[in-house]
Design an enzyme around this catalytic site. Structure first.
Site, PDB file in Angstrom:
ATOM      1  CB  SER A   1      27.106  75.274  -9.633  1.00 28.09           C
ATOM      2  OG  SER A   1      26.445  76.222  -8.805  1.00 28.09           O
TER       3      SER A   1
ATOM      4  CE1 TYR B   1      31.006  73.855  -5.844  1.00 26.19           C
ATOM      5  CE2 TYR B   1      29.392  75.593  -6.236  1.00 26.19           C
ATOM      6  CZ  TYR B   1      29.757  74.263  -6.285  1.00 26.19           C
ATOM      7  OH  TYR B   1      28.885  73.344  -6.779  1.00 26.19           O
TER       8      TYR B   1
END
Length: 342
Positions: free
Chosen positions: A192, A207
Protein backbone atom coordinates in the site's frame (compact mmCIF):
# COMPACT_ATOMS: atom_id res chain seq x y z
CA UNK A 1 33.72 33.41 5.19
CA UNK A 2 31.45 31.65 7.69
CA UNK A 3 28.32 32.90 5.94
CA UNK A 4 29.58 31.72 2.57
CA UNK A 5 30.49 28.32 4.02
CA UNK A 6 27.05 27.76 5.51
CA UNK A 7 25.32 28.98 2.38
CA UNK A 8 27.27 26.55 0.18
CA UNK A 9 26.73 23.69 2.67
CA UNK A 10 22.96 24.21 2.78
CA UNK A 11 22.83 24.55 -1.01
CA UNK A 12 24.66 21.22 -1.39
CA UNK A 13 22.32 19.50 1.04
CA UNK A 14 19.31 20.87 -0.84
CA UNK A 15 20.76 19.74 -4.16
CA UNK A 16 21.35 16.23 -2.81
CA UNK A 17 17.78 16.08 -1.49
CA UNK A 18 16.31 17.15 -4.83
CA UNK A 19 18.56 14.69 -6.67
CA UNK A 20 17.33 11.87 -4.44
CA UNK A 21 13.71 12.72 -5.18
CA UNK A 22 14.38 13.05 -8.92
CA UNK A 23 16.08 9.65 -8.97
CA UNK A 24 12.68 7.96 -8.64
CA UNK A 25 11.28 9.02 -12.03
CA UNK A 26 14.67 8.42 -13.66
CA UNK A 27 14.68 4.86 -12.33
CA UNK A 28 11.17 4.38 -13.66
CA UNK A 29 12.22 5.71 -17.07
CA UNK A 30 15.16 3.30 -17.12
CA UNK A 31 12.80 0.40 -16.46
CA UNK A 32 10.46 1.48 -19.24
CA UNK A 33 13.38 1.34 -21.66
CA UNK A 34 14.42 -2.11 -20.42
CA UNK A 35 12.89 -5.31 -21.73
CA UNK A 36 10.63 -6.93 -19.10
CA UNK A 37 11.71 -10.26 -17.65
CA UNK A 38 10.34 -13.40 -19.21
CA UNK A 39 8.25 -14.73 -16.34
CA UNK A 40 8.55 -18.24 -17.79
CA UNK A 41 12.21 -18.15 -16.74
CA UNK A 42 11.00 -18.61 -13.16
CA UNK A 43 8.64 -21.48 -13.94
CA UNK A 44 5.45 -22.36 -15.79
CA UNK A 45 3.05 -21.96 -12.84
CA UNK A 46 2.07 -18.95 -10.72
CA UNK A 47 0.14 -18.83 -7.44
CA UNK A 48 -2.20 -15.88 -6.86
CA UNK A 49 -4.00 -15.27 -3.56
CA UNK A 50 -7.24 -13.29 -3.58
CA UNK A 51 -7.79 -13.71 -7.36
CA UNK A 52 -11.58 -13.37 -7.61
CA UNK A 53 -11.90 -9.57 -7.82
CA UNK A 54 -9.95 -6.33 -8.02
CA UNK A 55 -6.19 -6.43 -8.46
CA UNK A 56 -6.01 -10.16 -7.82
CA UNK A 57 -8.37 -10.98 -10.68
CA UNK A 58 -6.62 -8.55 -13.02
CA UNK A 59 -3.21 -9.95 -12.11
CA UNK A 60 -4.40 -13.52 -12.68
CA UNK A 61 -5.73 -12.48 -16.09
CA UNK A 62 -2.46 -10.72 -16.95
CA UNK A 63 -0.32 -13.68 -15.95
CA UNK A 64 -2.56 -16.01 -17.97
CA UNK A 65 -2.23 -13.65 -20.95
CA UNK A 66 1.51 -14.11 -20.62
CA UNK A 67 1.02 -17.88 -20.78
CA UNK A 68 1.50 -18.87 -17.13
CA UNK A 69 -0.60 -21.64 -15.62
CA UNK A 70 -2.31 -20.65 -12.37
CA UNK A 71 -2.99 -21.89 -8.86
CA UNK A 72 -5.75 -19.67 -7.47
CA UNK A 73 -6.37 -19.43 -3.72
CA UNK A 74 -9.56 -17.93 -2.28
CA UNK A 75 -12.13 -18.65 0.43
CA UNK A 76 -15.18 -18.97 -1.88
CA UNK A 77 -15.40 -22.03 -4.15
CA UNK A 78 -18.08 -20.49 -6.39
CA UNK A 79 -16.04 -17.33 -6.95
CA UNK A 80 -12.96 -19.39 -7.70
CA UNK A 81 -14.85 -21.43 -10.28
CA UNK A 82 -16.26 -18.31 -11.95
CA UNK A 83 -12.81 -16.72 -12.11
CA UNK A 84 -11.26 -19.91 -13.44
CA UNK A 85 -13.91 -20.20 -16.15
CA UNK A 86 -13.51 -16.53 -17.12
CA UNK A 87 -9.74 -16.92 -17.54
CA UNK A 88 -9.99 -20.17 -19.49
CA UNK A 89 -12.52 -18.57 -21.84
CA UNK A 90 -9.86 -16.18 -23.17
CA UNK A 91 -6.53 -17.86 -22.36
CA UNK A 92 -5.39 -21.44 -23.00
CA UNK A 93 -3.80 -22.13 -19.63
CA UNK A 94 -4.16 -24.75 -16.90
CA UNK A 95 -5.76 -23.67 -13.62
CA UNK A 96 -5.93 -25.32 -10.20
CA UNK A 97 -8.00 -23.85 -7.35
CA UNK A 98 -7.53 -24.06 -3.59
CA UNK A 99 -10.40 -23.14 -1.26
CA UNK A 100 -8.81 -21.65 1.85
CA UNK A 101 -9.89 -18.85 4.19
CA UNK A 102 -6.70 -17.02 5.16
CA UNK A 103 -8.48 -15.43 8.13
CA UNK A 104 -8.40 -18.85 9.80
CA UNK A 105 -4.62 -19.18 9.64
CA UNK A 106 -3.10 -20.05 13.01
CA UNK A 107 -6.50 -20.93 14.52
CA UNK A 108 -8.01 -24.30 15.49
CA UNK A 109 -10.52 -23.82 12.65
CA UNK A 110 -7.73 -23.91 10.07
CA UNK A 111 -8.48 -27.49 9.12
CA UNK A 112 -9.35 -28.97 5.73
CA UNK A 113 -11.91 -31.38 4.44
CA UNK A 114 -9.43 -34.25 4.73
CA UNK A 115 -9.37 -35.12 8.41
CA UNK A 116 -5.95 -34.80 10.03
CA UNK A 117 -4.42 -32.40 7.49
CA UNK A 118 -3.61 -28.79 8.25
CA UNK A 119 -4.97 -25.96 6.14
CA UNK A 120 -1.66 -25.20 4.44
CA UNK A 121 -1.47 -28.85 3.42
CA UNK A 122 -4.05 -28.18 0.75
CA UNK A 123 -1.81 -25.61 -0.89
CA UNK A 124 1.23 -27.88 -0.68
CA UNK A 125 -0.79 -30.69 -2.23
CA UNK A 126 -1.92 -28.43 -5.08
CA UNK A 127 1.72 -27.47 -5.77
CA UNK A 128 2.93 -31.07 -5.80
CA UNK A 129 4.68 -31.82 -9.08
CA UNK A 130 4.19 -28.31 -10.48
CA UNK A 131 6.93 -26.01 -11.75
CA UNK A 132 5.86 -23.12 -9.50
CA UNK A 133 8.00 -20.08 -10.24
CA UNK A 134 5.91 -17.11 -9.12
CA UNK A 135 3.85 -16.24 -6.04
CA UNK A 136 1.66 -13.13 -5.91
CA UNK A 137 0.50 -12.39 -2.37
CA UNK A 138 -2.45 -10.16 -3.19
CA UNK A 139 -5.00 -11.16 -0.53
CA UNK A 140 -5.79 -8.55 2.11
CA UNK A 141 -8.53 -7.11 4.31
CA UNK A 142 -9.32 -3.53 5.25
CA UNK A 143 -12.40 -4.03 7.39
CA UNK A 144 -13.93 -1.92 8.84
CA UNK A 145 -12.47 0.95 6.79
CA UNK A 146 -11.84 4.45 8.16
CA UNK A 147 -12.55 4.26 11.90
CA UNK A 148 -11.00 5.24 15.19
CA UNK A 149 -9.37 2.32 16.94
CA UNK A 150 -11.92 2.34 19.78
CA UNK A 151 -14.91 2.26 17.40
CA UNK A 152 -14.38 -1.13 15.78
CA UNK A 153 -14.91 -4.67 16.97
CA UNK A 154 -11.42 -5.89 17.92
CA UNK A 155 -12.15 -9.27 16.31
CA UNK A 156 -12.30 -7.54 12.93
CA UNK A 157 -8.82 -6.18 13.48
CA UNK A 158 -7.59 -9.62 14.54
CA UNK A 159 -9.08 -11.09 11.36
CA UNK A 160 -7.33 -8.40 9.31
CA UNK A 161 -4.00 -9.22 10.93
CA UNK A 162 -4.47 -12.94 10.26
CA UNK A 163 -5.02 -12.36 6.55
CA UNK A 164 -2.64 -9.45 5.87
CA UNK A 165 0.21 -10.68 8.04
CA UNK A 166 0.00 -14.29 9.18
CA UNK A 167 -1.64 -15.63 6.01
CA UNK A 168 0.89 -13.94 3.74
CA UNK A 169 3.77 -15.21 5.86
CA UNK A 170 2.57 -18.82 5.92
CA UNK A 171 1.82 -18.95 2.18
CA UNK A 172 5.28 -17.56 1.44
CA UNK A 173 6.92 -20.08 3.77
CA UNK A 174 5.04 -22.90 2.03
CA UNK A 175 6.22 -21.86 -1.44
CA UNK A 176 9.88 -21.03 -0.71
CA UNK A 177 11.20 -24.61 -0.29
CA UNK A 178 10.16 -25.56 -3.83
CA UNK A 179 11.75 -22.40 -5.24
CA UNK A 180 14.96 -23.16 -3.33
CA UNK A 181 15.04 -26.66 -4.80
CA UNK A 182 14.74 -25.19 -8.29
CA UNK A 183 17.20 -22.37 -7.59
CA UNK A 184 14.83 -19.77 -9.06
CA UNK A 185 11.56 -18.02 -8.37
CA UNK A 186 9.84 -14.70 -7.77
CA UNK A 187 7.62 -13.53 -4.91
CA UNK A 188 5.48 -10.41 -5.25
CA UNK A 189 3.91 -8.95 -2.11
CA UNK A 190 1.30 -6.32 -2.90
CA UNK A 191 1.39 -3.48 -0.38
CA UNK A 192 0.00 0.00 0.00
CA UNK A 193 1.12 3.56 -0.67
CA UNK A 194 0.50 4.19 3.02
CA UNK A 195 3.83 2.47 3.77
CA UNK A 196 6.13 4.50 1.51
CA UNK A 197 4.49 7.84 0.74
CA UNK A 198 3.24 9.18 4.07
CA UNK A 199 4.44 9.13 7.71
CA UNK A 200 1.02 8.15 9.08
CA UNK A 201 -2.30 6.72 7.89
CA UNK A 202 -4.81 7.67 10.62
CA UNK A 203 -8.18 5.88 10.84
CA UNK A 204 -6.71 3.04 8.78
CA UNK A 205 -4.10 2.47 11.47
CA UNK A 206 -4.18 -1.32 11.82
CA UNK A 207 -4.37 -1.84 8.06
CA UNK A 208 -1.37 0.38 7.31
CA UNK A 209 0.56 -1.23 10.17
CA UNK A 210 0.08 -4.69 8.66
CA UNK A 211 1.32 -3.33 5.34
CA UNK A 212 4.42 -1.88 6.99
CA UNK A 213 5.13 -5.39 8.23
CA UNK A 214 4.82 -6.66 4.65
CA UNK A 215 7.24 -3.95 3.46
CA UNK A 216 9.92 -4.94 6.00
CA UNK A 217 9.23 -8.64 5.46
CA UNK A 218 9.66 -8.24 1.69
CA UNK A 219 12.88 -6.23 1.87
CA UNK A 220 14.48 -8.66 4.29
CA UNK A 221 13.50 -11.67 2.16
CA UNK A 222 14.91 -9.89 -0.89
CA UNK A 223 18.29 -9.66 0.84
CA UNK A 224 18.08 -13.24 2.17
CA UNK A 225 17.17 -14.99 -1.07
CA UNK A 226 18.58 -12.84 -3.89
CA UNK A 227 21.80 -14.87 -3.94
CA UNK A 228 19.72 -18.06 -4.18
CA UNK A 229 18.04 -17.01 -7.43
CA UNK A 230 14.76 -15.85 -5.85
CA UNK A 231 13.50 -12.31 -6.53
CA UNK A 232 11.31 -10.85 -3.78
CA UNK A 233 9.51 -7.62 -4.57
CA UNK A 234 7.20 -5.28 -2.65
CA UNK A 235 4.80 -3.65 -5.12
CA UNK A 236 3.15 -0.44 -3.91
CA UNK A 237 -0.10 0.68 -5.51
CA UNK A 238 -1.64 3.97 -4.53
CA UNK A 239 -5.40 4.46 -5.11
CA UNK A 240 -6.87 1.76 -7.36
CA UNK A 241 -10.52 1.13 -8.27
CA UNK A 242 -11.31 -2.02 -6.29
CA UNK A 243 -13.95 -3.08 -3.80
CA UNK A 244 -11.45 -2.41 -1.04
CA UNK A 245 -12.19 1.29 -1.51
CA UNK A 246 -15.89 1.94 -0.99
CA UNK A 247 -17.90 3.53 -3.80
CA UNK A 248 -18.83 6.41 -1.52
CA UNK A 249 -15.17 7.27 -1.01
CA UNK A 250 -14.29 6.72 -4.70
CA UNK A 251 -16.85 9.37 -5.64
CA UNK A 252 -14.85 11.92 -3.65
CA UNK A 253 -11.58 11.21 -5.50
CA UNK A 254 -10.50 12.83 -8.76
CA UNK A 255 -10.53 10.33 -11.70
CA UNK A 256 -6.89 10.93 -12.65
CA UNK A 257 -5.93 10.07 -9.07
CA UNK A 258 -7.29 6.52 -9.20
CA UNK A 259 -6.02 3.81 -11.59
CA UNK A 260 -8.13 0.91 -12.83
CA UNK A 261 -7.10 -2.58 -11.77
CA UNK A 262 -6.22 -3.55 -15.36
CA UNK A 263 -4.09 -0.43 -15.86
CA UNK A 264 -2.20 -1.17 -12.69
CA UNK A 265 -1.56 -4.88 -13.31
CA UNK A 266 -0.36 -4.41 -16.89
CA UNK A 267 2.48 -2.27 -15.56
CA UNK A 268 2.96 -4.30 -12.36
CA UNK A 269 3.65 -7.50 -14.29
CA UNK A 270 6.40 -5.70 -16.20
CA UNK A 271 8.12 -4.77 -12.93
CA UNK A 272 8.34 -8.33 -11.55
CA UNK A 273 11.95 -9.29 -10.86
CA UNK A 274 13.27 -5.73 -11.16
CA UNK A 275 14.35 -4.67 -7.69
CA UNK A 276 12.95 -4.98 -4.16
CA UNK A 277 10.47 -2.09 -4.35
CA UNK A 278 8.35 -0.58 -7.10
CA UNK A 279 5.40 1.73 -7.64
CA UNK A 280 3.94 0.60 -10.99
CA UNK A 281 2.40 3.19 -13.29
CA UNK A 282 3.61 6.65 -14.32
CA UNK A 283 0.75 8.52 -12.63
CA UNK A 284 1.22 6.62 -9.38
CA UNK A 285 4.99 7.06 -9.56
CA UNK A 286 4.42 10.83 -9.93
CA UNK A 287 2.21 10.82 -6.82
CA UNK A 288 5.00 9.08 -4.91
CA UNK A 289 7.62 11.57 -6.07
CA UNK A 290 5.50 14.58 -5.18
CA UNK A 291 4.84 13.33 -1.65
CA UNK A 292 8.58 13.42 -1.00
CA UNK A 293 8.55 17.24 -1.13
CA UNK A 294 5.84 17.58 1.55
CA UNK A 295 6.81 17.90 5.25
CA UNK A 296 5.56 15.19 7.60
CA UNK A 297 3.35 17.54 9.61
CA UNK A 298 1.54 18.56 6.42
CA UNK A 299 0.98 14.89 5.54
CA UNK A 300 -0.40 14.26 9.02
CA UNK A 301 -2.72 17.29 8.86
CA UNK A 302 -4.00 16.40 5.40
CA UNK A 303 -4.45 12.68 6.06
CA UNK A 304 -6.52 13.05 9.22
CA UNK A 305 -8.81 15.55 7.47
CA UNK A 306 -9.15 13.36 4.37
CA UNK A 307 -9.79 10.17 6.30
CA UNK A 308 -12.32 11.86 8.56
CA UNK A 309 -14.16 12.67 5.31
CA UNK A 310 -13.89 8.98 4.32
CA UNK A 311 -15.33 8.04 7.72
CA UNK A 312 -18.21 10.52 7.38
CA UNK A 313 -19.05 9.44 3.83
CA UNK A 314 -19.05 5.75 4.75
CA UNK A 315 -21.14 6.32 7.90
CA UNK A 316 -23.65 8.37 5.88
CA UNK A 317 -23.92 5.64 3.24
CA UNK A 318 -24.54 3.01 5.88
CA UNK A 319 -27.07 5.19 7.64
CA UNK A 320 -28.92 5.74 4.35
CA UNK A 321 -29.07 1.99 3.75
CA UNK A 322 -30.58 1.47 7.19
CA UNK A 323 -33.18 4.16 6.59
CA UNK A 324 -34.23 2.55 3.30
CA UNK A 325 -34.45 -0.86 4.94
CA UNK A 326 -31.56 -2.27 2.88
CA UNK A 327 -28.84 -4.47 4.33
CA UNK A 328 -26.04 -2.37 5.77
CA UNK A 329 -23.05 -2.54 3.41
CA UNK A 330 -19.75 -3.71 4.79
CA UNK A 331 -17.19 -2.39 2.32
CA UNK A 332 -13.63 -3.58 2.42
CA UNK A 333 -14.65 -6.92 3.97
CA UNK A 334 -13.24 -9.77 1.92
CA UNK A 335 -10.80 -12.07 3.62
CA UNK A 336 -8.87 -12.76 0.43
CA UNK A 337 -10.10 -9.89 -1.66
CA UNK A 338 -8.47 -6.82 -3.21
CA UNK A 339 -6.88 -3.95 -1.36
CA UNK A 340 -7.36 -0.31 -0.62
CA UNK A 341 -4.74 1.93 -2.18
CA UNK A 342 -3.44 5.13 -0.75
Amino acid sequence: MDMAFWFVSLACIGALYVATICARPLAYLALCLRRPKDLHSYGSWAIVTGPTSGLGRSMAMELARRGLNLVLLDLDAANLQETSDAIKAVHAVKIKTVVFDLSLVATPQACVLVVGDEAMGRLREAMDGLDVGLLVNNAAVNTPGAVYLHEADIERFVRMIRVNLWGLTEVTAAVLPRMLEQGKGAIVNVGSGSTVAVPSFPLYTVYSSTKRYVATFSRSLYVEYKSKGIDVQYQVPFYVHTRMLSSAVKAKLRPWFVATADEYTRTAARWIGNGPLCVPGAAQKLQWCLTGFVPDWVHDWYRIRLHLQHRAVTRAARSGSRDRGHPVPTPNDNSVGPKIRG
